[in-house]
Design a protein around this motif. Structure first.
Motif, PDB file in Angstrom:
ATOM      1  N   THR A 189       0.643  -1.217   0.020  1.00 55.58           N
ATOM      2  CA  THR A 189      -0.125   0.209  -0.080  1.00 55.58           C
ATOM      3  C   THR A 189       0.943   1.289   0.195  1.00 55.58           C
ATOM      4  O   THR A 189       2.178   1.182   0.171  1.00 55.58           O
ATOM      5  CB  THR A 189      -0.984   0.109   1.175  1.00 55.58           C
ATOM      6  N   LEU A 190       0.331   2.379  -0.200  1.00 56.99           N
ATOM      7  CA  LEU A 190       1.158   3.533  -0.303  1.00 56.99           C
ATOM      8  C   LEU A 190       1.619   3.800   0.990  1.00 56.99           C
ATOM      9  O   LEU A 190       2.944   4.216   1.316  1.00 56.99           O
ATOM     10  CB  LEU A 190       0.125   5.041  -0.806  1.00 56.99           C
ATOM     11  N   LYS A 191       0.874   3.665   1.997  1.00 61.32           N
ATOM     12  CA  LYS A 191       1.342   3.701   3.560  1.00 61.32           C
ATOM     13  C   LYS A 191       2.479   2.793   3.906  1.00 61.32           C
ATOM     14  O   LYS A 191       3.637   3.011   4.380  1.00 61.32           O
ATOM     15  CB  LYS A 191       0.218   3.219   4.610  1.00 61.32           C
ATOM     16  N   GLU A 192       2.385   1.644   3.433  1.00 62.37           N
ATOM     17  CA  GLU A 192       3.791   0.642   3.495  1.00 62.37           C
ATOM     18  C   GLU A 192       4.713   1.062   2.577  1.00 62.37           C
ATOM     19  O   GLU A 192       6.119   0.957   3.047  1.00 62.37           O
ATOM     20  CB  GLU A 192       3.233  -0.891   3.173  1.00 62.37           C
ATOM     21  N   LEU A 193       4.632   1.783   1.443  1.00 67.18           N
ATOM     22  CA  LEU A 193       5.752   2.065   0.688  1.00 67.18           C
ATOM     23  C   LEU A 193       6.545   3.232   1.427  1.00 67.18           C
ATOM     24  O   LEU A 193       7.708   3.213   1.251  1.00 67.18           O
ATOM     25  CB  LEU A 193       5.154   2.740  -0.427  1.00 67.18           C
ATOM     26  N   LEU A 194       5.797   4.113   2.250  1.00 69.87           N
ATOM     27  CA  LEU A 194       6.498   5.157   2.969  1.00 69.87           C
ATOM     28  C   LEU A 194       7.354   4.699   4.143  1.00 69.87           C
ATOM     29  O   LEU A 194       8.385   5.445   4.616  1.00 69.87           O
ATOM     30  CB  LEU A 194       5.648   6.021   3.635  1.00 69.87           C
ATOM     31  N   GLU A 195       7.378   3.571   4.262  1.00 70.11           N
ATOM     32  CA  GLU A 195       8.052   2.703   5.649  1.00 70.11           C
ATOM     33  C   GLU A 195       9.693   2.638   4.987  1.00 70.11           C
ATOM     34  O   GLU A 195      10.599   2.191   5.517  1.00 70.11           O
ATOM     35  CB  GLU A 195       7.516   1.379   5.803  1.00 70.11           C
ATOM     36  N   ASP A 196       9.751   2.514   3.519  1.00 64.38           N
ATOM     37  CA  ASP A 196      10.994   2.228   3.002  1.00 64.38           C
ATOM     38  C   ASP A 196      11.978   3.180   3.375  1.00 64.38           C
ATOM     39  O   ASP A 196      11.776   4.444   3.298  1.00 64.38           O
ATOM     40  CB  ASP A 196      10.939   2.470   1.346  1.00 64.38           C
ATOM     41  N   PRO A 197      13.218   2.987   3.754  1.00 69.34           N
ATOM     42  CA  PRO A 197      13.970   3.776   4.524  1.00 69.34           C
ATOM     43  C   PRO A 197      14.744   4.934   3.697  1.00 69.34           C
ATOM     44  O   PRO A 197      15.136   6.111   3.994  1.00 69.34           O
ATOM     45  CB  PRO A 197      15.568   2.996   4.894  1.00 69.34           C
ATOM     46  N   ARG A 198      14.759   4.584   2.283  1.00 69.23           N
ATOM     47  CA  ARG A 198      15.005   5.676   1.208  1.00 69.23           C
ATOM     48  C   ARG A 198      13.981   6.976   1.255  1.00 69.23           C
ATOM     49  O   ARG A 198      14.233   7.844   0.766  1.00 69.23           O
ATOM     50  CB  ARG A 198      15.168   4.955  -0.185  1.00 69.23           C
ATOM     51  N   LEU A 199      13.026   6.576   2.015  1.00 69.12           N
ATOM     52  CA  LEU A 199      11.768   7.824   1.790  1.00 69.12           C
ATOM     53  C   LEU A 199      11.845   8.386   3.199  1.00 69.12           C
ATOM     54  O   LEU A 199      10.796   9.188   3.290  1.00 69.12           O
ATOM     55  CB  LEU A 199      10.622   7.238   1.285  1.00 69.12           C
ATOM     56  N   ARG A 200      12.705   8.149   4.004  1.00 61.89           N
ATOM     57  CA  ARG A 200      12.815   8.825   5.273  1.00 61.89           C
ATOM     58  C   ARG A 200      12.592  10.337   5.198  1.00 61.89           C
ATOM     59  O   ARG A 200      11.942  11.112   6.166  1.00 61.89           O
ATOM     60  CB  ARG A 200      14.206   8.593   5.938  1.00 61.89           C
ATOM     61  N   PRO A 201      13.187  11.103   4.465  1.00 55.77           N
ATOM     62  CA  PRO A 201      12.980  12.620   4.334  1.00 55.77           C
ATOM     63  C   PRO A 201      11.588  12.987   4.283  1.00 55.77           C
ATOM     64  O   PRO A 201      11.148  14.228   4.776  1.00 55.77           O
ATOM     65  CB  PRO A 201      13.714  13.023   3.231  1.00 55.77           C
ATOM     66  N   ILE A 202      10.600  12.186   3.681  1.00 57.23           N
ATOM     67  CA  ILE A 202       9.222  12.634   3.488  1.00 57.23           C
ATOM     68  C   ILE A 202       8.475  12.061   4.313  1.00 57.23           C
ATOM     69  O   ILE A 202       7.265  12.328   4.636  1.00 57.23           O
ATOM     70  CB  ILE A 202       8.920  12.407   2.063  1.00 57.23           C
ATOM     71  N   LYS A 203       8.872  10.795   4.960  1.00 53.81           N
ATOM     72  CA  LYS A 203       7.929  10.106   5.936  1.00 53.81           C
ATOM     73  C   LYS A 203       7.402  11.050   6.950  1.00 53.81           C
ATOM     74  O   LYS A 203       6.067  10.812   7.266  1.00 53.81           O
ATOM     75  CB  LYS A 203       8.638   8.824   6.501  1.00 53.81           C
ATOM     76  N   SER A 204       8.241  11.734   7.617  1.00 54.89           N
ATOM     77  CA  SER A 204       7.953  12.638   8.783  1.00 54.89           C
ATOM     78  C   SER A 204       6.951  13.651   8.439  1.00 54.89           C
ATOM     79  O   SER A 204       6.312  14.175   9.440  1.00 54.89           O
ATOM     80  CB  SER A 204       8.905  12.958   9.589  1.00 54.89           C
ATOM     81  N   ARG A 205       6.727  13.977   7.026  1.00 56.63           N
ATOM     82  CA  ARG A 205       5.935  14.980   6.614  1.00 56.63           C
ATOM     83  C   ARG A 205       4.587  14.390   5.931  1.00 56.63           C
ATOM     84  O   ARG A 205       3.984  15.324   5.282  1.00 56.63           O
ATOM     85  CB  ARG A 205       6.793  15.945   5.723  1.00 56.63           C
ATOM     86  N   ALA A 206       4.612  13.133   5.796  1.00 56.47           N
ATOM     87  CA  ALA A 206       3.362  12.388   5.236  1.00 56.47           C
ATOM     88  C   ALA A 206       1.914  13.003   5.512  1.00 56.47           C
ATOM     89  O   ALA A 206       1.234  13.097   4.466  1.00 56.47           O
ATOM     90  CB  ALA A 206       3.380  10.964   5.357  1.00 56.47           C
ATOM     91  N   ALA A 207       2.040  13.299   6.758  1.00 57.11           N
ATOM     92  CA  ALA A 207       0.366  13.859   7.091  1.00 57.11           C
ATOM     93  C   ALA A 207       0.001  15.040   6.281  1.00 57.11           C
ATOM     94  O   ALA A 207      -1.128  15.158   5.939  1.00 57.11           O
ATOM     95  CB  ALA A 207       0.395  14.015   8.553  1.00 57.11           C
ATOM     96  N   SER A 208       1.025  16.012   5.866  1.00 59.86           N
ATOM     97  CA  SER A 208       0.725  17.338   5.044  1.00 59.86           C
ATOM     98  C   SER A 208       1.021  16.939   3.657  1.00 59.86           C
ATOM     99  O   SER A 208       0.770  17.879   3.021  1.00 59.86           O
ATOM    100  CB  SER A 208       1.646  18.311   5.475  1.00 59.86           C
ATOM    101  N   LEU A 209       1.293  15.846   3.123  1.00 56.81           N
ATOM    102  CA  LEU A 209       1.531  15.609   1.762  1.00 56.81           C
ATOM    103  C   LEU A 209       0.533  14.947   1.144  1.00 56.81           C
ATOM    104  O   LEU A 209      -0.513  14.423   1.689  1.00 56.81           O
ATOM    105  CB  LEU A 209       2.835  14.629   1.719  1.00 56.81           C
ATOM    106  N   ARG A 210       0.063  15.281  -0.080  1.00 54.95           N
ATOM    107  CA  ARG A 210      -0.932  14.761  -1.033  1.00 54.95           C
ATOM    108  C   ARG A 210      -0.219  13.503  -1.774  1.00 54.95           C
ATOM    109  O   ARG A 210       0.871  13.870  -2.194  1.00 54.95           O
ATOM    110  CB  ARG A 210      -1.676  15.501  -2.066  1.00 54.95           C
ATOM    111  N   PHE A 211      -0.735  12.578  -2.279  1.00 57.63           N
ATOM    112  CA  PHE A 211      -0.230  11.540  -3.202  1.00 57.63           C
ATOM    113  C   PHE A 211      -1.149  11.357  -4.523  1.00 57.63           C
ATOM    114  O   PHE A 211      -2.196  11.108  -4.304  1.00 57.63           O
ATOM    115  CB  PHE A 211       0.243  10.345  -2.273  1.00 57.63           C
ATOM    116  N   ALA A 212      -0.500  11.329  -5.600  1.00 60.66           N
ATOM    117  CA  ALA A 212      -1.138  10.840  -6.699  1.00 60.66           C
ATOM    118  C   ALA A 212      -0.717   9.396  -7.159  1.00 60.66           C
ATOM    119  O   ALA A 212       0.575   9.414  -7.163  1.00 60.66           O
ATOM    120  CB  ALA A 212      -1.229  11.977  -7.764  1.00 60.66           C
ATOM    121  N   ILE A 213      -1.639   8.409  -7.512  1.00 62.08           N
ATOM    122  CA  ILE A 213      -0.831   7.217  -8.143  1.00 62.08           C
ATOM    123  C   ILE A 213      -1.514   7.317  -9.686  1.00 62.08           C
ATOM    124  O   ILE A 213      -2.752   7.216  -9.918  1.00 62.08           O
ATOM    125  CB  ILE A 213      -1.542   6.100  -7.316  1.00 62.08           C
ATOM    126  N   ASN A 214      -0.563   7.233 -10.536  1.00 65.91           N
ATOM    127  CA  ASN A 214      -0.784   7.194 -11.857  1.00 65.91           C
ATOM    128  C   ASN A 214      -2.077   8.305 -12.315  1.00 65.91           C
ATOM    129  O   ASN A 214      -2.985   8.406 -12.824  1.00 65.91           O
ATOM    130  CB  ASN A 214      -1.630   5.880 -12.264  1.00 65.91           C
TER     131      ASN A 214
END
Length: 80
Positions: free
Chosen positions: A30-55
């Motif tokens: 899922t998108l939430k699980e994707l954000l657990e990837d360590p390479r995405l650490r810089p945006i994980k802590s800001r995820a609540a204020s971000l929007r995501f679009a898939i395709n």
């Protein structure tokens, strides 16, 4: 599974790049699980204020990803 991420505005600055391709052995993700990837650490802590679009369609955190999906990371925008 291969997921292409596109970072816009501040998210590109936080990540230090505009694009990242993640390869994962996960059968489902899922998108939430994707954000657990360590390479995405810089945006994980800001995820609540971000929007995501898939395709190019806005998506919620529980959206299931598919191989080859493109995920756009969109920070809040302000202006006048």
């Amino acid at each position: 599974m291969r997921i292409d991420l596109l970072f816009f505005a501040h998210s590109a600055g936080w990540m230090g790049k505009q694009r990242l391709t993640l390869d994962t052995s996960a059968a489902s993700l899922t998108l939430k699980e994707l954000l657990e990837d360590p390479r995405l650490r810089p945006i994980k802590s800001r995820a609540a204020s971000l929007r995501f679009a898939i395709n190019e369609d806005f998506a919620r955190a529980d959206h299931a990803l598919s191989d080859g999906d493109e995920v756009a990371v969109l920070p809040p925008v302000s202006g006048g």
